[in-house]
Design a protein around this motif. Sequence first.
Motif, PDB file in Angstrom:
ATOM      1  N   ASP A 103     -12.696   8.654   8.814  1.00  0.00           N
ATOM      2  CA  ASP A 103     -12.084   7.757   9.796  1.00  0.00           C
ATOM      3  C   ASP A 103     -11.770   6.402   9.170  1.00  0.00           C
ATOM      4  O   ASP A 103     -12.597   5.792   8.489  1.00  0.00           O
ATOM      5  CB  ASP A 103     -13.032   7.578  10.984  1.00  0.00           C
ATOM      6  N   ARG A 104     -10.564   5.914   9.407  1.00  0.00           N
ATOM      7  CA  ARG A 104     -10.124   4.649   8.819  1.00  0.00           C
ATOM      8  C   ARG A 104     -10.885   3.459   9.383  1.00  0.00           C
ATOM      9  O   ARG A 104     -11.197   2.508   8.663  1.00  0.00           O
ATOM     10  CB  ARG A 104      -8.610   4.486   9.041  1.00  0.00           C
ATOM     11  N   TRP A 105     -11.186   3.506  10.679  1.00  0.00           N
ATOM     12  CA  TRP A 105     -11.907   2.382  11.281  1.00  0.00           C
ATOM     13  C   TRP A 105     -13.284   2.235  10.652  1.00  0.00           C
ATOM     14  O   TRP A 105     -13.730   1.113  10.373  1.00  0.00           O
ATOM     15  CB  TRP A 105     -12.032   2.592  12.789  1.00  0.00           C
ATOM     16  N   HIS A 106     -13.964   3.349  10.405  1.00  0.00           N
ATOM     17  CA  HIS A 106     -15.287   3.277   9.796  1.00  0.00           C
ATOM     18  C   HIS A 106     -15.206   2.770   8.352  1.00  0.00           C
ATOM     19  O   HIS A 106     -16.115   2.081   7.880  1.00  0.00           O
ATOM     20  CB  HIS A 106     -15.979   4.644   9.841  1.00  0.00           C
ATOM     21  N   MET A 107     -14.121   3.124   7.643  1.00  0.00           N
ATOM     22  CA  MET A 107     -13.963   2.594   6.288  1.00  0.00           C
ATOM     23  C   MET A 107     -13.836   1.071   6.323  1.00  0.00           C
ATOM     24  O   MET A 107     -14.438   0.360   5.511  1.00  0.00           O
ATOM     25  CB  MET A 107     -12.744   3.227   5.612  1.00  0.00           C
ATOM     26  N   LEU A 108     -13.046   0.557   7.247  1.00  0.00           N
ATOM     27  CA  LEU A 108     -12.905  -0.892   7.366  1.00  0.00           C
ATOM     28  C   LEU A 108     -14.220  -1.535   7.794  1.00  0.00           C
ATOM     29  O   LEU A 108     -14.552  -2.647   7.366  1.00  0.00           O
ATOM     30  CB  LEU A 108     -11.792  -1.220   8.368  1.00  0.00           C
ATOM     31  N   GLY A 354     -17.795   2.479  -5.038  1.00  0.00           N
ATOM     32  CA  GLY A 354     -18.520   3.662  -5.482  1.00  0.00           C
ATOM     33  C   GLY A 354     -18.800   4.619  -4.338  1.00  0.00           C
ATOM     34  O   GLY A 354     -18.775   5.847  -4.509  1.00  0.00           O
ATOM     35  N   PHE A 355     -19.051   4.059  -3.146  1.00  0.00           N
ATOM     36  CA  PHE A 355     -19.281   4.883  -1.966  1.00  0.00           C
ATOM     37  C   PHE A 355     -18.021   5.682  -1.616  1.00  0.00           C
ATOM     38  O   PHE A 355     -18.108   6.843  -1.190  1.00  0.00           O
ATOM     39  CB  PHE A 355     -19.697   3.988  -0.804  1.00  0.00           C
ATOM     40  N   LEU A 356     -16.850   5.090  -1.810  1.00  0.00           N
ATOM     41  CA  LEU A 356     -15.600   5.814  -1.560  1.00  0.00           C
ATOM     42  C   LEU A 356     -15.451   6.989  -2.514  1.00  0.00           C
ATOM     43  O   LEU A 356     -14.969   8.068  -2.131  1.00  0.00           O
ATOM     44  CB  LEU A 356     -14.405   4.871  -1.711  1.00  0.00           C
ATOM     45  N   ARG A 357     -15.854   6.810  -3.763  1.00  0.00           N
ATOM     46  CA  ARG A 357     -15.747   7.901  -4.737  1.00  0.00           C
ATOM     47  C   ARG A 357     -16.582   9.101  -4.329  1.00  0.00           C
ATOM     48  O   ARG A 357     -16.203  10.250  -4.581  1.00  0.00           O
ATOM     49  CB  ARG A 357     -16.179   7.406  -6.112  1.00  0.00           C
ATOM     50  N   GLN A 358     -17.727   8.858  -3.697  1.00  0.00           N
ATOM     51  CA  GLN A 358     -18.603   9.963  -3.300  1.00  0.00           C
ATOM     52  C   GLN A 358     -17.969  10.837  -2.225  1.00  0.00           C
ATOM     53  O   GLN A 358     -18.353  11.994  -2.052  1.00  0.00           O
ATOM     54  CB  GLN A 358     -19.934   9.400  -2.798  1.00  0.00           C
ATOM     55  N   ALA A 362     -12.006  13.165   1.435  1.00  0.00           N
ATOM     56  CA  ALA A 362     -11.893  12.779   2.845  1.00  0.00           C
ATOM     57  C   ALA A 362     -11.308  11.372   2.991  1.00  0.00           C
ATOM     58  O   ALA A 362     -10.511  11.111   3.892  1.00  0.00           O
ATOM     59  CB  ALA A 362     -13.262  12.850   3.523  1.00  0.00           C
ATOM     60  N   VAL A 363     -11.707  10.460   2.106  1.00  0.00           N
ATOM     61  CA  VAL A 363     -11.169   9.101   2.143  1.00  0.00           C
ATOM     62  C   VAL A 363      -9.675   9.115   1.856  1.00  0.00           C
ATOM     63  O   VAL A 363      -8.881   8.448   2.536  1.00  0.00           O
ATOM     64  CB  VAL A 363     -11.912   8.211   1.124  1.00  0.00           C
ATOM     65  N   LEU A 364      -9.265   9.874   0.850  1.00  0.00           N
ATOM     66  CA  LEU A 364      -7.847   9.953   0.504  1.00  0.00           C
ATOM     67  C   LEU A 364      -7.038  10.556   1.647  1.00  0.00           C
ATOM     68  O   LEU A 364      -5.925  10.092   1.955  1.00  0.00           O
ATOM     69  CB  LEU A 364      -7.683  10.784  -0.766  1.00  0.00           C
ATOM     70  N   ALA A 365      -7.592  11.583   2.305  1.00  0.00           N
ATOM     71  CA  ALA A 365      -6.905  12.168   3.462  1.00  0.00           C
ATOM     72  C   ALA A 365      -6.785  11.163   4.592  1.00  0.00           C
ATOM     73  O   ALA A 365      -5.777  11.110   5.302  1.00  0.00           O
ATOM     74  CB  ALA A 365      -7.650  13.424   3.930  1.00  0.00           C
ATOM     75  N   GLY A 366      -7.821  10.341   4.775  1.00  0.00           N
ATOM     76  CA  GLY A 366      -7.778   9.333   5.825  1.00  0.00           C
ATOM     77  C   GLY A 366      -6.719   8.281   5.592  1.00  0.00           C
ATOM     78  O   GLY A 366      -6.220   7.674   6.541  1.00  0.00           O
TER      79      GLY A 366
END
Length: 416
Positions: A103-108, A354-358, A362-366
């Motif tokens: 989810d993009r909101w959670h990434m922000l 680093g958390f995004l890499r893990q 899913a992050v890239l799809a988001g």
Amino acid sequence: MPLAGRAGRARLLGQLHAPDVPAHSPRVLGVDDFAFRRSRTYGTLLLDVETSTPIDLLADRTSETLAAWLTAHPGAEIVCRDRDSGYSRAIKEAAPDATEVADRWHMLQNLSAAIERTCHQHRACLHKYALDDVDAPPSATAPPTALLPLAPPLDNIPATPLMQRVTERHAEIHRLREATWTISAIARRFGLDRRTVRRYLTTDLDVLIASARDRRPRQLDPYRPYIQQRFTDGCTNAAQLYREIHEHGYRGNHQAVRLYIRSMRGGTAAAEPPRPIPTPRKITSWIMRPRDGLSREEQDQLDEVRIACPDIATACDLARVFTGLVRDRRGHLLATWVREAETTGPGPVRGFAGFLRQDWDAVLAGKTLDYSSGVVEGHVNRLDDQAADVRPRLLPARSHPCPAAIVTVTKFRPDP
């Protein structure tokens, strides 16, 4: 069939029947947790993202429960979820061919937490800049938004019950974690949300204490300019000044006014009302919002912060770029941003990268697909309201509403 006579909420809910759960999962499935009883009992909401229709509500939020549901209801091609690793494990186990969308909101939100930790770690830069500014000769062209110290350094702050409680809880949570307690078990032990436990585990004690200190009320501060002007005009009676500012909305006690007048008589009060250094939370809000959404004063204050601390300035630049990537779905530039953050960013931002890499796929799809958990969050907020409204009227204190009943109310909510 209409009910005869008056009917209370319990009776109306008793007439509802839960809809049948489809045999197959929707093509685009949304997954998020939901509080039956906040900080105590949680469930999992499943939703058809394309039609914004609730499908089912699971009794807990464990990966085993979600994996069992996905196995019994195949067909999900895309699963929108938050950054919870338990949900990710369940999807990989029971629906390995499905595309996970973080989810993009959670990434922000995660980035915002990293920015706030950076601001906490560099408050000394802001204090030093403010003190240097105070010691410098006054300038007629100095901006009115210059940072001036108001709060004392952290080491000089007397302990308060809140700060003592934070310190004790921090030590106890780390002790239990070292004793191999799970985050969920610790959360149940203290009656906290799992996110709060993670914050205690990943945040330095000084940052937590500084956050607790920043919540201390300073009720007299907005009235100091008025008091100083009246003092200069010759009114030095604390009781009189207290009555005057009380008429203008001051709700503090008389003792604070009396002590401040005493400091002015003794020459220990500042001749000009000091301007507080912005709190880390406020600085973070300025950074995470578009610059054109800030007032002129907020832009000037943020510029002062950037001048005072290069690390905060770097974090600000990285956050602005990342927000643009999320807003414009420019996932092809994400790898470049992560490398830049890991190379030049302050510690918390490097940790976020680093958390995004893990969770890379899913992050890239988001950042590429149009789907997200936004529609799920809207239903979760509605469920929170309904559970709070249903629980005290229908159930004993230690139980929670029936999942099926809540899904029924959500799916077939009558018009007011």
